[in-house]
Design a protein around this motif. Structure first.
Motif, PDB file in Angstrom:
ATOM      1  N   SER A 171       0.858  -1.181   0.000  1.00 48.42           N
ATOM      2  CA  SER A 171       0.000   0.000   0.000  1.00 48.42           C
ATOM      3  C   SER A 171       0.893   1.228   0.000  1.00 48.42           C
ATOM      4  O   SER A 171       2.088   1.142   0.276  1.00 48.42           O
ATOM      5  N   ILE A 172       0.308   2.367  -0.308  1.00 45.96           N
ATOM      6  CA  ILE A 172       1.104   3.583  -0.516  1.00 45.96           C
ATOM      7  C   ILE A 172       0.738   4.648   0.507  1.00 45.96           C
ATOM      8  O   ILE A 172      -0.442   4.972   0.705  1.00 45.96           O
ATOM      9  N   TRP A 173       1.803   5.221   1.126  1.00 44.53           N
ATOM     10  CA  TRP A 173       1.637   6.200   2.198  1.00 44.53           C
ATOM     11  C   TRP A 173       2.445   7.462   1.925  1.00 44.53           C
ATOM     12  O   TRP A 173       2.669   8.272   2.829  1.00 44.53           O
ATOM     13  N   SER A 174       2.881   7.662   0.715  1.00 43.73           N
ATOM     14  CA  SER A 174       3.625   8.855   0.329  1.00 43.73           C
ATOM     15  C   SER A 174       2.779   9.696  -0.613  1.00 43.73           C
ATOM     16  O   SER A 174       2.126   9.159  -1.520  1.00 43.73           O
ATOM     17  N   SER A 175       2.807  11.005  -0.427  1.00 43.09           N
ATOM     18  CA  SER A 175       2.066  11.903  -1.308  1.00 43.09           C
ATOM     19  C   SER A 175       2.910  12.367  -2.495  1.00 43.09           C
ATOM     20  O   SER A 175       2.427  13.102  -3.357  1.00 43.09           O
ATOM     21  N   ASP A 176       4.153  11.934  -2.550  1.00 44.84           N
ATOM     22  CA  ASP A 176       5.052  12.277  -3.651  1.00 44.84           C
ATOM     23  C   ASP A 176       4.903  11.224  -4.747  1.00 44.84           C
ATOM     24  O   ASP A 176       5.450  10.126  -4.654  1.00 44.84           O
ATOM     25  N   ARG A 177       4.168  11.559  -5.810  1.00 45.82           N
ATOM     26  CA  ARG A 177       3.862  10.555  -6.831  1.00 45.82           C
ATOM     27  C   ARG A 177       5.121  10.084  -7.553  1.00 45.82           C
ATOM     28  O   ARG A 177       5.237   8.904  -7.890  1.00 45.82           O
ATOM     29  N   GLY A 178       6.044  10.980  -7.814  1.00 42.30           N
ATOM     30  CA  GLY A 178       7.274  10.557  -8.471  1.00 42.30           C
ATOM     31  C   GLY A 178       8.021   9.534  -7.643  1.00 42.30           C
ATOM     32  O   GLY A 178       8.489   8.514  -8.166  1.00 42.30           O
TER      33      GLY A 178
END
Length: 286
Positions: free
Chosen positions: A113-120
């Motif tokens: 799952s993803i917990w970073s707001s930095d898409r790159g």
């Protein structure tokens, strides 16, 4: 002349997800899954950043030995392991010891799952995780959820398309599908090969606005299938044949029935509900 392939029904297969009885040590999780009739077990091996007990096998040789013994004793296969989070402060390479152990004990898939707001950063890190997992023969199954930063199916699909790794997959949790107001019709637009397993549960129909209440439901307040306010059958009918991972954490039900009793009721009520709904059979071609 070659005989035409026949399609015949095959019993649906179920895995016991660790979150269902998350305080249960991994060896006992395996034995409970075997005793209560599951086809697989889905242990949580990657625990950093998550609430609850540390079930890491790579960091605990005694627990790893006991888990190996339980798997050998029961003959129960491991289906998937969790949870490889993509977060700003986590190097995907740090998951390698648990991926190696997971593959060693027979896992075929890892949940992420993803917990970073930095898409790159997200796309780069998820791609690195996929390439690392591929070295161990594992697929990486992306789950969207309310508490992370990828919170809708469309957002998860966007990540998968940008990453474009051959072992990247999409994992649907029925509670999060309901919570993010997804449409069953949209499932038909997605590649069927993206799906390896689905996490099944029911949950309250009302979607709370408060983050703390949402977290409580996710971690300890779900319902047996048919006893909540969502429509599990509608989603499952729209998905291709796959393993159903039972993820029904319920503090009241576990307190009432005990860990093993709750795990057993999860499977029994799921089978009964899906039989009533007519979605108990997978199709297998041979």
């Amino acid at each position: 002349m070659t005989a035409a392939a026949t399609v015949e029904p095959q019993a649906q297969q179920y895995s016991l997800g660790h979150l269902t009885i998350i305080d249960t040590p991994t060896p006992e999780l395996v034995r409970i899954a075997a005793r209560t009739g599951y086809d697989f077990v889905s242990p949580r091996l990657i625990c950093d950043g998550l609430p609850g007990m540390d079930h890491s096998l790579a960091r605990n040789p005694a627990l790893l030995r006991a888990t190996r013994a339980a798997l050998a004793e029961t003959g129960l296969p491991v289906h998937d392991i969790e949870l490889a989070r993509i977060a700003d402060d986590v190097d995907p390479g740090s998951y390698e010891p648990e991926l190696a152990v997971g593959a060693e004990i027979g896992a075929r898939h890892v949940l992420s799952s993803i917990w970073s707001s930095d898409r790159g950063y997200t796309v780069d890190a998820f791609g690195r995780l996929c390439r690392l997992a591929a070295q161990y023969g594992l697929t990486v199954n992306l789950e969207w959820l309310a508490l992370g930063t990828v919170t809708t199916m469309a957002d998860a699909v966007d990540v998968l398309r940008q990453v474009d790794e051959p072992n990247a997959r999409l994992m649907i949790d029925l509670h999060h599908f309901h919570r993010s107001h997804e449409s069953v019709d949209d499932l038909a637009t997605l590649p069927r090969e993206w799906f390896e397993f689905v996490q099944i549960c029911d949950a309250p129909g009302e979607i709370p606005a408060e983050r703390d209440e949402m977290a409580r439901i996710i971690r300890a307040g779900r319902n047996y299938l048919g006893e909540g306010g969502t429509d599990p059958a509608a989603v499952l009918r729209a998905l291709p044949p796959m393993v159903y991972s039972v993820e029904i954490p319920s503090a009241p039900d576990e307190a009432r029935f005990g860990a093993e009793g709750h795990a057993r009721r999860c499977l029994e009520t799921s089978r009964a509900y899906l039989a009533r709904a007519g979605v108990t059979q997978r199709e297998a071609t041979r």
